[in-house]
Write a protein that holds these residues in place. Structure first.
Motif, PDB file in Angstrom:
ATOM      1  N   CYS A  20       1.112   8.485  -3.740  1.00 51.51           N
ATOM      2  CA  CYS A  20       1.591   7.158  -3.369  1.00 51.51           C
ATOM      3  C   CYS A  20       1.563   6.983  -1.851  1.00 51.51           C
ATOM      4  CB  CYS A  20       2.997   6.961  -3.909  1.00 51.51           C
ATOM      5  SG  CYS A  20       3.570   5.278  -3.791  1.00 51.51           S
ATOM      6  N   VAL A  21       1.983   8.004  -1.114  1.00 47.60           N
ATOM      7  CA  VAL A  21       1.940   7.955   0.358  1.00 47.60           C
ATOM      8  C   VAL A  21       0.492   7.769   0.812  1.00 47.60           C
ATOM      9  CG1 VAL A  21       2.285   9.306   2.472  1.00 47.60           C
ATOM     10  CG2 VAL A  21       4.057   9.308   0.701  1.00 47.60           C
ATOM     11  N   LEU A  22      -0.418   8.517   0.211  1.00 50.87           N
ATOM     12  CA  LEU A  22      -1.831   8.414   0.588  1.00 50.87           C
ATOM     13  C   LEU A  22      -2.396   7.031   0.261  1.00 50.87           C
ATOM     14  CD1 LEU A  22      -3.103  11.957  -0.460  1.00 50.87           C
ATOM     15  CD2 LEU A  22      -2.961  11.050   1.865  1.00 50.87           C
ATOM     16  N   ASP A  23      -1.986   6.482  -0.877  1.00 49.04           N
ATOM     17  CA  ASP A  23      -2.436   5.136  -1.258  1.00 49.04           C
ATOM     18  C   ASP A  23      -1.979   4.104  -0.230  1.00 49.04           C
ATOM     19  OD1 ASP A  23      -3.783   5.881  -3.488  1.00 49.04           O
ATOM     20  OD2 ASP A  23      -2.174   5.400  -4.897  1.00 49.04           O
ATOM     21  N   VAL A  24      -0.728   4.230   0.172  1.00 44.11           N
ATOM     22  CA  VAL A  24      -0.169   3.289   1.152  1.00 44.11           C
ATOM     23  C   VAL A  24      -0.964   3.365   2.452  1.00 44.11           C
ATOM     24  CG1 VAL A  24       1.839   2.792   2.598  1.00 44.11           C
ATOM     25  CG2 VAL A  24       2.163   3.320   0.180  1.00 44.11           C
ATOM     26  N   LEU A  25      -1.224   4.595   2.899  1.00 43.96           N
ATOM     27  CA  LEU A  25      -1.935   4.754   4.178  1.00 43.96           C
ATOM     28  C   LEU A  25      -3.388   4.319   4.071  1.00 43.96           C
ATOM     29  CD1 LEU A  25      -0.362   8.062   5.483  1.00 43.96           C
ATOM     30  CD2 LEU A  25      -0.060   5.764   6.392  1.00 43.96           C
ATOM     31  N   GLU A  26      -3.971   4.518   2.910  1.00 41.63           N
ATOM     32  CA  GLU A  26      -5.345   4.064   2.688  1.00 41.63           C
ATOM     33  C   GLU A  26      -5.399   2.544   2.785  1.00 41.63           C
ATOM     34  OE1 GLU A  26      -8.064   5.990   0.243  1.00 41.63           O
ATOM     35  OE2 GLU A  26      -9.217   4.641   1.536  1.00 41.63           O
TER      36      GLU A  26
END
Ligand code: ZN
Ligand code: ZN
Length: 135
Positions: A20-26
């Motif tokens: 989820c963190v990676l999705d947000v940053l993407e």
């Protein structure tokens, strides 16, 4: 490469929180801890700030994420990319990536100063295209 593969490659479990963190940053490019908390809360209402912070830190240590240090701004995080500079809009605060060969600049600075330079944090204060055209 998918985020699951990236995490696996760095020997981290692909937990829903990390993904989820990676999705947000993407999606947003650059975000503060508070931004990330705000966006992850939509999916994981019980996720605490300290848990998110711990996950970010683990991914920072592995080099999956990088800290973005900008003058007069809170620390932002981003998914690690090739060396680049940042354009910061002084009106709306938007942060954009700007691909520039910072290696060349680093070498020049070393030659000129005789210092050993470890890295460069390069940011430009700008007025972005959107703010310019809104006038
Ligand atoms: Zn702007
Ligand atoms: Zn960036």
């Amino acid at each position: 490469m998918s985020h699951v593969d990236v995490l696996k490659l760095h020997e981290l479990k692909a937990t829903p929180q990390r993904l989820c963190v990676l999705d947000v940053l993407e999606k947003y490019g650059h975000a503060t801890l508070e931004d990330i908390e705000k966006y992850t809360k939509v999916k994981f209402s019980t996720l605490s700030l300290s848990t998110i912070y711990r996950n970010i830190n683990e991914m920072l240590k592995k080099g999956i994420l990088s800290e973005v240090k900008l003058a007069n701004k809170k620390d932002h995080y981003e998914i690690t990319k090739a060396n680049h500079a940042h354009l910061v809009c002084i009106q709306c605060g938007k942060i954009e990536d700007f691909t520039i060969n910072t290696q060349e600049l680093l070498q020049k600075a070393e030659t000129l100063t005789c210092n050993k330079i470890y890295n460069i944090t390069l940011s430009f204060n700008t007025i972005c295209k959107e703010c310019l055209s809104a006038k």
